[in-house]
Write a protein that holds these residues in place. Structure first.
Motif, PDB file in Angstrom:
ATOM      1  N   LEU A 157      45.475 -58.617   0.482  1.00 18.03           N
ATOM      2  CA  LEU A 157      45.068 -57.811  -0.717  1.00 18.03           C
ATOM      3  C   LEU A 157      46.507 -57.587  -0.363  1.00 18.03           C
ATOM      4  CD1 LEU A 157      41.652 -56.212  -1.480  1.00 18.03           C
ATOM      5  CD2 LEU A 157      42.424 -59.020  -1.886  1.00 18.03           C
ATOM      6  N   ILE A 158      47.123 -57.629  -1.679  1.00 18.45           N
ATOM      7  CA  ILE A 158      48.860 -57.113  -1.898  1.00 18.45           C
ATOM      8  C   ILE A 158      48.695 -56.939  -3.452  1.00 18.45           C
ATOM      9  CG2 ILE A 158      51.236 -57.652  -1.299  1.00 18.45           C
ATOM     10  CD1 ILE A 158      51.008 -58.660   1.045  1.00 18.45           C
ATOM     11  N   ASN A 159      49.113 -55.841  -4.089  1.00 15.80           N
ATOM     12  CA  ASN A 159      49.498 -55.235  -5.414  1.00 15.80           C
ATOM     13  C   ASN A 159      50.278 -54.967  -6.026  1.00 15.80           C
ATOM     14  OD1 ASN A 159      49.537 -55.221  -7.781  1.00 15.80           O
ATOM     15  ND2 ASN A 159      46.780 -54.637  -7.734  1.00 15.80           N
ATOM     16  N   CYS A 160      51.911 -55.194  -5.581  1.00 18.10           N
ATOM     17  CA  CYS A 160      52.726 -54.012  -5.518  1.00 18.10           C
ATOM     18  C   CYS A 160      52.541 -53.885  -6.656  1.00 18.10           C
ATOM     19  CB  CYS A 160      54.484 -54.904  -4.912  1.00 18.10           C
ATOM     20  SG  CYS A 160      53.974 -55.238  -3.129  1.00 18.10           S
ATOM     21  N   SER A 161      53.343 -52.265  -6.524  1.00 14.27           N
ATOM     22  CA  SER A 161      53.959 -51.621  -8.211  1.00 14.27           C
ATOM     23  C   SER A 161      55.531 -52.254  -7.981  1.00 14.27           C
ATOM     24  CB  SER A 161      54.204 -50.248  -7.721  1.00 14.27           C
ATOM     25  OG  SER A 161      54.520 -49.476  -6.795  1.00 14.27           O
ATOM     26  N   ALA A 162      55.907 -51.918  -9.847  1.00 14.10           N
ATOM     27  CA  ALA A 162      57.097 -52.021  -9.764  1.00 14.10           C
ATOM     28  C   ALA A 162      58.450 -51.300  -8.949  1.00 14.10           C
ATOM     29  CB  ALA A 162      57.988 -51.762 -10.926  1.00 14.10           C
ATOM     30  N   ALA A 163      57.834 -49.992  -8.332  1.00 14.64           N
ATOM     31  CA  ALA A 163      58.528 -49.696  -7.523  1.00 14.64           C
ATOM     32  C   ALA A 163      58.485 -50.201  -5.930  1.00 14.64           C
ATOM     33  CB  ALA A 163      58.383 -47.959  -7.532  1.00 14.64           C
ATOM     34  N   GLY A 164      57.505 -50.340  -5.410  1.00 15.29           N
ATOM     35  CA  GLY A 164      57.358 -50.712  -3.974  1.00 15.29           C
ATOM     36  C   GLY A 164      58.215 -52.203  -4.026  1.00 15.29           C
ATOM     37  N   SER A 170      60.937 -53.393  -5.574  1.00 16.97           N
ATOM     38  CA  SER A 170      61.795 -53.287  -5.616  1.00 16.97           C
ATOM     39  C   SER A 170      62.425 -52.526  -4.286  1.00 16.97           C
ATOM     40  CB  SER A 170      62.532 -52.032  -6.027  1.00 16.97           C
ATOM     41  OG  SER A 170      63.688 -51.812  -6.368  1.00 16.97           O
ATOM     42  N   GLU A 171      61.579 -51.729  -3.274  1.00 13.74           N
ATOM     43  CA  GLU A 171      61.931 -51.373  -2.411  1.00 13.74           C
ATOM     44  C   GLU A 171      61.864 -52.547  -1.043  1.00 13.74           C
ATOM     45  OE1 GLU A 171      63.522 -48.924  -1.332  1.00 13.74           O
ATOM     46  OE2 GLU A 171      63.964 -48.414  -3.471  1.00 13.74           O
ATOM     47  N   LEU A 172      60.404 -53.062  -1.439  1.00 12.66           N
ATOM     48  CA  LEU A 172      60.222 -54.079  -0.157  1.00 12.66           C
ATOM     49  C   LEU A 172      60.979 -55.292  -0.830  1.00 12.66           C
ATOM     50  CD1 LEU A 172      56.198 -54.137  -0.494  1.00 12.66           C
ATOM     51  CD2 LEU A 172      57.772 -52.903   1.094  1.00 12.66           C
ATOM     52  N   GLY A 173      61.621 -55.659  -1.586  1.00 15.15           N
ATOM     53  CA  GLY A 173      61.932 -57.066  -1.890  1.00 15.15           C
ATOM     54  C   GLY A 173      63.844 -56.850  -1.363  1.00 15.15           C
ATOM     55  N   LYS A 174      63.809 -55.388  -1.128  1.00 17.38           N
ATOM     56  CA  LYS A 174      65.188 -55.024  -0.470  1.00 17.38           C
ATOM     57  C   LYS A 174      65.345 -55.708   0.878  1.00 17.38           C
ATOM     58  CE  LYS A 174      66.758 -51.469  -3.461  1.00 17.38           C
ATOM     59  NZ  LYS A 174      66.705 -50.478  -3.890  1.00 17.38           N
ATOM     60  N   ILE A 175      64.437 -55.000   1.353  1.00 20.68           N
ATOM     61  CA  ILE A 175      64.321 -55.501   2.896  1.00 20.68           C
ATOM     62  C   ILE A 175      63.821 -57.036   3.357  1.00 20.68           C
ATOM     63  CG2 ILE A 175      62.041 -55.167   5.238  1.00 20.68           C
ATOM     64  CD1 ILE A 175      61.981 -52.527   3.777  1.00 20.68           C
ATOM     65  N   ALA A 176      63.017 -57.271   2.513  1.00 19.06           N
ATOM     66  CA  ALA A 176      62.574 -58.850   2.334  1.00 19.06           C
ATOM     67  C   ALA A 176      64.131 -59.643   2.229  1.00 19.06           C
ATOM     68  CB  ALA A 176      61.615 -59.480   1.278  1.00 19.06           C
ATOM     69  N   SER A 177      64.703 -59.367   1.115  1.00 22.30           N
ATOM     70  CA  SER A 177      65.974 -60.231   0.966  1.00 22.30           C
ATOM     71  C   SER A 177      66.945 -60.575   2.495  1.00 22.30           C
ATOM     72  CB  SER A 177      66.500 -59.650  -0.287  1.00 22.30           C
ATOM     73  OG  SER A 177      67.867 -60.087  -0.364  1.00 22.30           O
ATOM     74  N   VAL A 178      66.877 -59.153   3.169  1.00 20.65           N
ATOM     75  CA  VAL A 178      67.615 -59.187   4.417  1.00 20.65           C
ATOM     76  C   VAL A 178      67.035 -59.805   5.217  1.00 20.65           C
ATOM     77  CG1 VAL A 178      68.837 -57.717   5.946  1.00 20.65           C
ATOM     78  CG2 VAL A 178      68.724 -56.389   3.846  1.00 20.65           C
ATOM     79  N   LEU A 179      65.605 -59.860   5.390  1.00 22.48           N
ATOM     80  CA  LEU A 179      65.501 -60.479   6.364  1.00 22.48           C
ATOM     81  C   LEU A 179      65.190 -62.045   6.313  1.00 22.48           C
ATOM     82  CD1 LEU A 179      61.814 -57.942   7.376  1.00 22.48           C
ATOM     83  CD2 LEU A 179      63.998 -58.507   8.755  1.00 22.48           C
ATOM     84  N   ALA A 180      65.053 -62.092   4.931  1.00 23.11           N
ATOM     85  CA  ALA A 180      64.960 -63.800   4.617  1.00 23.11           C
ATOM     86  C   ALA A 180      65.663 -64.494   4.459  1.00 23.11           C
ATOM     87  CB  ALA A 180      64.492 -64.096   3.001  1.00 23.11           C
ATOM     88  N   ARG A 181      67.176 -63.868   4.473  1.00 24.04           N
ATOM     89  CA  ARG A 181      68.480 -64.163   4.522  1.00 24.04           C
ATOM     90  C   ARG A 181      69.012 -64.631   5.940  1.00 24.04           C
ATOM     91  NH1 ARG A 181      71.266 -65.097  -0.333  1.00 24.04           N
ATOM     92  NH2 ARG A 181      70.321 -63.958  -2.213  1.00 24.04           N
ATOM     93  N   GLY A 182      68.834 -63.603   6.407  1.00 19.35           N
ATOM     94  CA  GLY A 182      68.881 -63.690   7.923  1.00 19.35           C
ATOM     95  C   GLY A 182      67.945 -64.754   8.818  1.00 19.35           C
ATOM     96  N   GLU A 183      66.970 -65.238   8.064  1.00 20.08           N
ATOM     97  CA  GLU A 183      66.524 -67.200   8.468  1.00 20.08           C
ATOM     98  C   GLU A 183      66.880 -68.021   7.572  1.00 20.08           C
ATOM     99  OE1 GLU A 183      62.338 -66.083   8.099  1.00 20.08           O
ATOM    100  OE2 GLU A 183      62.311 -64.608  10.204  1.00 20.08           O
ATOM    101  N   SER A 184      67.963 -67.945   7.351  1.00 17.99           N
ATOM    102  CA  SER A 184      68.320 -68.511   6.330  1.00 17.99           C
ATOM    103  C   SER A 184      67.701 -69.799   4.857  1.00 17.99           C
ATOM    104  CB  SER A 184      69.286 -70.233   6.832  1.00 17.99           C
ATOM    105  OG  SER A 184      70.173 -69.886   7.904  1.00 17.99           O
TER     106      SER A 184
END
Length: 433
Positions: free
Chosen positions: A398-405, A407-421
């Motif tokens: 189960l994963i239920n992100c708040s707006a703040a969560g 935003s913060e997780l999105g920054k991390i996921a963005s870096v990792l996803a772009r690293g995987e192209s």
């Protein structure tokens, strides 16, 4: 009757590891002819459904079914079997069922979740399987205890529908098997067996519903079919011959130990019974007990073949050494027939079930102690466990992100996803930043 001279191994011998491995070796290689026949049966059941089941059942089980409806036993037949049991059998089944159920109730996995500081909720949702299939050997090879051990954990888990298949060779049913199905809460029973029954449970027919998981013991055709349908459905395990390993300090009556070894050896010629002790004189005493008691046994020739072909006595320097040998063997059943079984059990890492103390015969676990008797064999206890309620439950994250969560997780996921192209992954996360 010719005396049995047990194979003796010594853990201090330089060649011990090699000699032990040779004794443990079990040729479980597939018989290609059986493999091909099972593939054909599965394909035919998938293609022709009920008609294939009728044809195979009439052919292999010497029955005369003409319609698919005749393949199913109604609930009244199960209740009649239960009502007709002799009092001692009914009481034994009832008590065993209650003990298995009480143990299983302790195994239920529960859903859980926690909330992070920013309001994001993470957790795990536990749900039972919708449908499970239980294979039960039929005819003379009837095991009501296996019905209880497989069915009760499924019902405790909350499985929506439990389907049992049991062949009835020549129309022969076993009252205790049907009675066990009744008190365990089996929902539907079909009088089919073999690879065709496994195929029906895996893929479904017009009459037999497809299930999510198949459990229960069977012959080589059943085991092969379970292997081949795995992926379409889940399975419990592919079981090898039964095994018992006993560690004894030499203070238990040798007749008790000999009979405990017999209790598994009588299953079939490939069963394995091993005794480990730090007392060589005691090994001699147990061998004498084996030869004294063997002529009394109904299945003496099977026991003899098992003990001479796959059995062994192992002399060790200490009980600590015995524990290490046991961990290497990773037995299905392990008896600790010693003065301080708790201390020795603390050193055991690999075993399907551990029977502690001089009074705990493995046979009690087979029938009525409470823990499940469906156990990993062939050293698979190194990585697998007894059948339990958890085998009939699924876990969803189960994963239920708040707006703040987000935003913060999105920054991390963005870096990792772009690293995987994986740009779409990144942008999907970035939209929520």
């Amino acid at each position: 009757m010719t005396a049995i001279n047990m194979l003796r191994l010594d853990s201090t011998n330089p060649d011990f590891a090699r000699d032990l491995q040779q004794r443990l070796a079990w040729d479980a290689s597939d018989d290609l002819d059986i493999h091909q026949r099972v593939l054909e049966i599965i394909a035919n059941v998938r293609k022709s459904g009920d008609q294939a089941l009728i044809d195979y059942t009439n052919r292999f089980d010497r029955t005369n079914f003409t319609t698919a409806g005749e393949l199913e036993l109604d609930k009244a037949a199960l209740k009649h079997a239960w009502d007709s049991l002799p009092d001692d059998q009914a009481q034994a089944l009832q008590t065993a069922a209650e003990r298995v159920r009480a143990y299983a109730e302790q195994q239920k996995l529960q859903s859980w979740q926690f909330t992070e500081a920013d309001g994001t909720v993470l957790g795990q949702k536990v749900t039972p399987l919708d449908k499970a299939g239980l294979y039960v050997p039929g005819g003379k090879a009837a095991y009501p205890s296996s019905v209880l051990m497989n069915a009760i954990p499924a019902k405790v888990a909350g499985v929506g529908e439990l389907i049992m298949v049991v062949p009835t060779p020549g129309g022969e049913t076993n009252a205790m098997v049907l009675a066990a199905a009744y008190i365990a809460g089996v929902d539907r029973v079909f009088t089919i067996g073999g690879a065709q029954a496994v195929a029906a449970l895996a893929y479904g027919t017009e009459t037999v519903p497809a299930v999510d998981k198949i459990v229960g013991p069977g012959n080589i055709y059943v085991a092969t079919a379970k292997k081949l349908v795995f992926g379409q459905v889940g399975i419990d395990m592919i079981a090898g011959p039964s095994e018992i390993l006993i560690i004894c300090d030499g203070q238990t009556h040798p007749d008790w130990i000999a009979m405990d070894l017999f209790s598994q050896a009588e299953h079939d010629e490939n069963a394995q019974s091993i005794l480990i002790s730090d007392n060589s004189e005691f090994l001699d005493q147990v061998e004498a007990s084996i030869n004294k008691l063997l002529p009394e046994m109904e299945r003496a020739e099977i026991i003899r073949a098992s003990m001479t072909g796959r059995g062994a006595f192992i002399k060790v320097a200490s009980l600590a050494d015995a524990a290490e040998v046991a961990n290497r063997i990773a037995p299905e059943h392990l008896e600790l027939s010693v003065a301080d079984p708790e201390a020795l059990a603390a050193q055991i890492r690999n075993a399907g079930a551990i029977f502690m103390g001089r009074y705990t015969a493995e046979a009690l676990g087979d029938y009525c102690a409470g823990p499940n008797h469906v156990l990993p064999t062939s050293s698979t206890a190194r990585y697998s466990s007894p059948l339990g309620v958890y085998d009939f439950q699924k876990r969803s994250s189960l994963i239920n992100c708040s707006a703040a969560g987000a935003s913060e997780l999105g920054k991390i996921a963005s870096v990792l996803a772009r690293g995987e192209s994986l740009t779409a992954h990144a942008r999907s996360a970035e939209y929520r930043i």
